[in-house]
Design an enzyme around this catalytic site. Structure first.
Site, PDB file in Angstrom:
ATOM      1  N   LYS A 117       0.868  -1.175   0.011  1.00 22.08           N
ATOM      2  CA  LYS A 117       0.210  -0.035   0.141  1.00 22.08           C
ATOM      3  C   LYS A 117       0.820   1.245  -0.075  1.00 22.08           C
ATOM      4  O   LYS A 117       1.836   1.253   0.736  1.00 22.08           O
ATOM      5  CB  LYS A 117      -0.826  -0.170   1.097  1.00 22.08           C
ATOM      6  CG  LYS A 117      -1.918   1.161   1.193  1.00 22.08           C
ATOM      7  CD  LYS A 117      -2.921   1.403   2.071  1.00 22.08           C
ATOM      8  CE  LYS A 117      -2.347   1.705   3.538  1.00 22.08           C
ATOM      9  NZ  LYS A 117      -3.510   2.064   4.714  1.00 22.08           N
TER      10      LYS A 117
ATOM     11  N   ARG B 144     -10.162  -1.844   7.688  1.00 24.44           N
ATOM     12  CA  ARG B 144      -9.265  -2.833   8.096  1.00 24.44           C
ATOM     13  C   ARG B 144      -8.773  -2.255   9.437  1.00 24.44           C
ATOM     14  O   ARG B 144      -8.444  -2.926  10.477  1.00 24.44           O
ATOM     15  CB  ARG B 144      -8.059  -3.127   7.117  1.00 24.44           C
ATOM     16  CG  ARG B 144      -7.190  -1.852   6.718  1.00 24.44           C
ATOM     17  CD  ARG B 144      -5.940  -1.854   7.880  1.00 24.44           C
ATOM     18  NE  ARG B 144      -4.851  -1.227   7.324  1.00 24.44           N
ATOM     19  CZ  ARG B 144      -4.074  -0.277   7.985  1.00 24.44           C
ATOM     20  NH1 ARG B 144      -4.414   0.203   8.906  1.00 24.44           N
ATOM     21  NH2 ARG B 144      -2.869   0.032   7.412  1.00 24.44           N
TER      22      ARG B 144
ATOM     23  N   GLN C 176     -12.827   7.694  10.933  1.00 24.12           N
ATOM     24  CA  GLN C 176     -12.096   6.484  11.340  1.00 24.12           C
ATOM     25  C   GLN C 176     -12.993   5.957  12.494  1.00 24.12           C
ATOM     26  O   GLN C 176     -12.889   4.785  12.597  1.00 24.12           O
ATOM     27  CB  GLN C 176     -10.593   6.689  11.802  1.00 24.12           C
ATOM     28  CG  GLN C 176      -9.748   6.967  10.794  1.00 24.12           C
ATOM     29  CD  GLN C 176      -9.516   6.005   9.929  1.00 24.12           C
ATOM     30  OE1 GLN C 176      -9.879   4.790  10.262  1.00 24.12           O
ATOM     31  NE2 GLN C 176      -8.817   5.907   8.605  1.00 24.12           N
TER      32      GLN C 176
ATOM     33  N   GLY D 296      -5.450   5.551  17.165  1.00 23.82           N
ATOM     34  CA  GLY D 296      -5.320   7.082  16.277  1.00 23.82           C
ATOM     35  C   GLY D 296      -3.968   7.426  16.274  1.00 23.82           C
ATOM     36  O   GLY D 296      -3.843   8.299  15.407  1.00 23.82           O
TER      37      GLY D 296
ATOM     38  N   LYS E  62       3.034  11.324  18.586  1.00 21.86           N
ATOM     39  CA  LYS E  62       1.954  11.493  18.791  1.00 21.86           C
ATOM     40  C   LYS E  62       1.382  10.404  19.565  1.00 21.86           C
ATOM     41  O   LYS E  62       1.602   9.149  19.372  1.00 21.86           O
ATOM     42  CB  LYS E  62       1.145  11.096  17.419  1.00 21.86           C
ATOM     43  CG  LYS E  62      -0.276  11.595  17.584  1.00 21.86           C
ATOM     44  CD  LYS E  62      -1.113  11.400  16.234  1.00 21.86           C
ATOM     45  CE  LYS E  62      -2.596  11.336  16.511  1.00 21.86           C
ATOM     46  NZ  LYS E  62      -3.438  11.138  15.256  1.00 21.86           N
TER      47      LYS E  62
ATOM     48  N   SER F  59      -2.878  -0.073  18.329  1.00 25.71           N
ATOM     49  CA  SER F  59      -3.138  -0.443  16.806  1.00 25.71           C
ATOM     50  C   SER F  59      -2.170   0.517  16.166  1.00 25.71           C
ATOM     51  O   SER F  59      -2.400   1.717  16.021  1.00 25.71           O
ATOM     52  CB  SER F  59      -4.537  -0.131  16.295  1.00 25.71           C
ATOM     53  OG  SER F  59      -4.777  -0.393  14.982  1.00 25.71           O
TER      54      SER F  59
END
Length: 316
Positions: free
Chosen positions: A66, A102, A130, A213, A219, A287
């Protein structure tokens, strides 16, 4: 022949149940050494950036990448799916919607394996695009009785509640109290914030947290107390700990958690590690997003496109 699939076509072909199953299966394959993933690589220019992710999963006939650019006009996402036997280019798919699905599915799979079986309430930090797939995925794996959403913008959270409530046929609450979503059985952070929106002191025993996120080292959406209180911490891939796992980096840098104490979600799915051991445990899934997850979703979309005769065929 190569099949070109647009965003609109991808959106028609993809759904959450199939994406959940595909993501879970490919993460199991990764844990069992039957699939390969390589972390995101980034090129930053003064006015734009390029990000590329690679993976291969022979059991689902998926090999590819990707790639997406980020510039002032927004982000553009493309997935290239190759045949792992012949090396032929099977499809080029526009991948914004697919990426959203996904990402939600990964949190859904984590919730399926790490949240308490009797978890019935969900708190969400973030009310953007999201957040929609996060809610949809978690609602698919747990019978939710209460959903409550917090975001800094009151209009945004009310729009989200109305839209998703109608889509899923459930009442969705909103709140201006930042600590209220943290008091639920399952908690999701999926915001654009550069600093913590979820504080560990707000969490109740037995909570499962999906921190979804952040995929930059600088971050973080959760504070160190969330990580400190978690009895079990996992990510999509340990390879990303020093590259992208901003939610875990402050705790890793200070020794509050050691890299060896961060597991992979696939290890839980495959039964290699137990995950939740007690109803009182707080569990955390950080994630980051894997190319393997993208390819698993792309394979679902491509197979359906071929079956239904959707897309434009081209020859190079």
């Amino acid at each position: 022949m190569t099949l070109l699939l647009t965003e609109g076509q991808v959106e028609e072909l993809i759904d959450m149940p199939a994406t959940l199953d595909a993501v879970e299966a490919v993460l199991r394959q990764q844990a069992e050494g039957r699939a390969t993933n390589r972390a995101r690589r980034r090129v930053a220019l003064p006015k734009s950036g390029l990000n590329v992710m690679f993976a291969g999963a022979p059991e689902i006939d998926a090999l590819g990448l990707k790639a997406y650019t980020v510039a002032r006009g927004g982000a553009r996402f493309y997935t290239m799916l190759f045949d792992p036997e012949t090396g032929g280019l099977l499809s080029i798919l526009q991948s914004d919607k697919m990426g959203q699905m996904r990402t939600g599915a990964a949190s859904g799979v984590a919730t399926r394996h790490l949240a308490r079986e009797d978890a019935r309430t969900l708190g969400i930090y973030g009310a953007g695009w999201q957040a929609e797939s996060q809610l949809e995925a978690i609602a698919a794996v747990r019978d939710l009785e209460r959903v409550i959403v917090y975001s800094r913008n009151e209009q945004s959270r009310k729009r989200f509640a109305a839209k998703m409530g109608e889509r899923l046929g459930m009442d969705i609450e909103t709140t201006h109290a930042a600590e209220e979503p943290a008091a639920q059985d399952i908690v999701v952070t999926v915001t654009s914030s550069g600093g913590p929106v979820l504080h560990g002191e707000w969490l109740r025993p037995g909570t499962h947290v999906n921190a979804a996120g952040s995929n930059f080292l600088f971050k973080t959406e959760i504070d160190r107390e969330v990580v400190k209180r978690a009895a079990f911490v996992c990510a999509d891939a340990r390879e990303e700990l020093g590259l992208e796992a901003g939610d875990l980096m402050p705790s890793l840098e200070t020794g509050a958690i050691l890299p060896e104490a961060v597991y992979e979600l696939g290890q839980v799915i495959a039964g290699h590690v137990p995950g939740r051991k007690s109803p009182e445990d707080i569990t955390l899934f950080a994630s980051q997003g894997l190319a393997l997850e993208d390819l698993a979703a792309a394979r679902v979309v491509y197979d359906r496109a071929v079956e239904r005769g959707v897309g434009q065929k081209i020859e190079f």
